[in-house]
Motif scaffolding. Structure first.
Motif, short mmCIF file in Angstrom:
data_model
loop_
_atom_site.label_atom_id
_atom_site.label_comp_id
_atom_site.label_asym_id
_atom_site.label_seq_id
_atom_site.Cartn_x
_atom_site.Cartn_y
_atom_site.Cartn_z
N UNK A 1 10.33 -14.69 -19.00
CA UNK A 1 9.24 -14.47 -18.11
C UNK A 1 9.43 -13.02 -17.41
N UNK A 2 8.49 -12.29 -17.57
CA UNK A 2 8.40 -11.04 -17.04
C UNK A 2 8.35 -10.96 -15.37
N UNK A 3 8.82 -9.96 -14.94
CA UNK A 3 8.87 -9.58 -13.54
C UNK A 3 7.59 -9.37 -13.01
N UNK A 4 7.34 -9.82 -11.82
CA UNK A 4 5.94 -9.47 -11.39
C UNK A 4 5.85 -7.87 -10.69
N UNK A 5 4.88 -7.21 -11.14
CA UNK A 5 4.96 -5.98 -10.74
C UNK A 5 3.78 -5.86 -9.56
N UNK A 6 4.40 -5.23 -8.40
CA UNK A 6 3.43 -5.11 -7.29
C UNK A 6 2.86 -3.88 -6.98
N UNK A 7 1.79 -3.52 -6.41
CA UNK A 7 1.12 -2.11 -6.07
C UNK A 7 1.82 -2.11 -4.65
N UNK A 9 0.12 -1.84 -1.76
CA UNK A 9 -0.54 -2.88 -1.05
C UNK A 9 -0.08 -4.44 -1.11
N UNK A 10 0.76 -4.50 -2.18
CA UNK A 10 1.45 -5.81 -2.02
C UNK A 10 0.79 -6.72 -3.28
N UNK A 11 -0.22 -6.35 -3.89
CA UNK A 11 -1.15 -7.32 -4.54
C UNK A 11 -0.32 -7.03 -6.28
N UNK A 12 -0.09 -8.14 -7.07
CA UNK A 12 0.52 -8.09 -8.15
C UNK A 12 -0.36 -7.37 -9.35
N UNK A 13 0.08 -7.11 -10.46
CA UNK A 13 -0.32 -6.35 -11.32
C UNK A 13 -1.49 -7.41 -11.91
N UNK A 14 -1.23 -8.53 -12.04
CA UNK A 14 -1.90 -9.71 -12.54
C UNK A 14 -3.11 -9.88 -11.71
N UNK A 17 -6.01 -7.52 -12.61
CA UNK A 17 -6.71 -7.81 -13.58
C UNK A 17 -5.67 -6.92 -15.00
N UNK A 18 -4.39 -6.71 -14.80
CA UNK A 18 -3.36 -6.33 -15.54
C UNK A 18 -2.43 -7.46 -16.23
N UNK A 19 -2.97 -8.69 -16.32
CA UNK A 19 -1.94 -9.74 -16.74
C UNK A 19 -1.75 -9.85 -18.28
N UNK A 20 -1.40 -11.02 -18.59
CA UNK A 20 -0.98 -11.14 -20.15
C UNK A 20 -2.16 -10.80 -21.17
N UNK A 21 -3.48 -11.12 -20.43
CA UNK A 21 -4.58 -10.76 -21.21
C UNK A 21 -4.92 -9.23 -21.64
#
Length: 82
Positions: A1-7, A9-14, A17-21
């Motif tokens: 499992x890939x680590x969650x990348x956060x910007x 402001x705390x939102x995840x990259x997914x 709109x930058x998730x698996x797809x």
């Protein structure tokens, strides 16, 4: 499992709109366009959204451009200074 990348402001990259797809689209796009559109290098490539997702842009191929990390940073900085 890939680590969650956060910007910052705390939102995840997914969540942005930058998730698996996106990762699949990005990989396919880089196979089709394997050089930086600005300088021509094939090193440290990234995919840039011409119209950012946050401004209503899409992952459609006509909204994407391949840039190296350095050119991507310059383009993003110029766009953010407008």
């Amino acid at each position: 499992m890939r680590p969650t990348v956060r910007v910052p402001d705390g939102r995840s990259s997914a969540a942005l709109g930058y998730g698996y797809k996106w990762q699949q689209i990005r990989a396919a796009f880089l196979r089709q366009c394997p050089q930086c559109e600005h300088c021509g290098t094939d090193k440290q490539l990234e995919v840039h959204h011409i119209v950012p997702l946050s401004e209503g842009g899409t992952n459609d191929l006509d909204n994407l451009v391949t840039l190296c990390k350095a050119c991507h940073s310059r383009v993003t900085k110029a766009e953010n200074s407008k």
